[in-house]
Write an enzyme that holds these catalytic residues in place. Structure first.
Site, short mmCIF file in Angstrom:
data_model
loop_
_atom_site.label_atom_id
_atom_site.label_comp_id
_atom_site.label_asym_id
_atom_site.label_seq_id
_atom_site.Cartn_x
_atom_site.Cartn_y
_atom_site.Cartn_z
N HIS A 70 0.80 -1.25 0.17
CA HIS A 70 0.21 0.05 0.12
C HIS A 70 0.82 0.94 -0.13
O HIS A 70 1.90 1.38 0.67
CB HIS A 70 -0.99 0.05 1.32
N PRO A 71 0.37 2.24 -0.50
CA PRO A 71 0.97 3.74 -0.60
C PRO A 71 0.88 4.08 0.71
O PRO A 71 -0.28 3.99 1.17
CB PRO A 71 0.64 4.37 -1.75
N PHE A 123 -0.50 3.07 8.15
CA PHE A 123 -1.81 2.99 8.54
C PHE A 123 -2.69 2.22 7.65
O PHE A 123 -2.64 2.69 6.30
CB PHE A 123 -2.33 4.26 8.75
N ALA A 127 -10.73 2.08 2.94
CA ALA A 127 -10.89 3.62 2.78
C ALA A 127 -12.24 3.90 1.78
O ALA A 127 -12.37 5.07 1.99
CB ALA A 127 -9.71 4.39 2.42
#
Length: 173
Positions: A70-71, A123, A127
């Site tokens: 994940h970015p 984190f 989303a």
């Protein structure tokens, strides 16, 4: 690339794994799920994915490998672009989600860095459908947790993300 389930079932192990790694970058999960084919239907694939994820998440290295896919949400400019593009939201969405304030985006970027500094991984949150303010609230609520709690929280969120990506891969989302 969207595949029909029958096409996915017929892929070579190597190609199936490469497609699954788009959904979740845990190589243990991808290899085990590809090996579990064929699946009778998408529900069977998702159930197998859940079971395999439950098994592989007991190894922290597998979790961190998945999280690394994940970015990091931390660049204020990219956050502004992401959340300012919601101005043409459907009428049923809350008006607060239409325009993320600069202070919210800056707090989100800072919170993400604080989270990374504290836990050693970014984190992770499902989303989809969440505004910048909602993301910030979730991040701030989780920041006081201990590392073991956050590994479990992030693993659960990762599974939600993976399920959505699997559905998209198979053209069901």
């Amino acid at each position: 690339m969207s595949l029909a389930l029958a096409q996915f079932n017929d892929l070579s192990q190597e190609v199936a794994v490469s497609q699954l790694l788009i959904c979740c970058t845990s190589s243990a999960w991808a290899n085990k799920l590809a090996y579990a084919r064929p699946f009778a239907d998408v529900d069977a694939l998702l159930a197998n994915s859940d079971a395999i994820w439950h098994d592989v998440q007991t190894n922290e290295a597998n979790l961190l490998e998945a999280f690394d896919g994940h970015p990091q949400i931390g660049n204020v400019a990219s956050l502004k672009e992401k959340y300012r593009n919601t101005q043409d939201s459907a009428a049923h969405e809350q008006s607060g989600a239409n325009d993320a304030a600069d202070d919210v985006l800056e707090a989100l970027a800072k919170g993400n860095q604080d989270y990374l500094d504290k836990f050693g991984f970014i984190f992770i949150v499902f989303a989809t459908g969440k505004s910048a303010a909602q993301m910030l609230d979730l991040l701030l609520a989780r920041l006081p947790n201990d590392r073991a709690t956050e590994l479990a929280n992030a693993a659960a969120e990762q599974n939600k993300i993976t399920r959505l990506r699997l559905s998209k891969l198979l053209g069901n989302a």
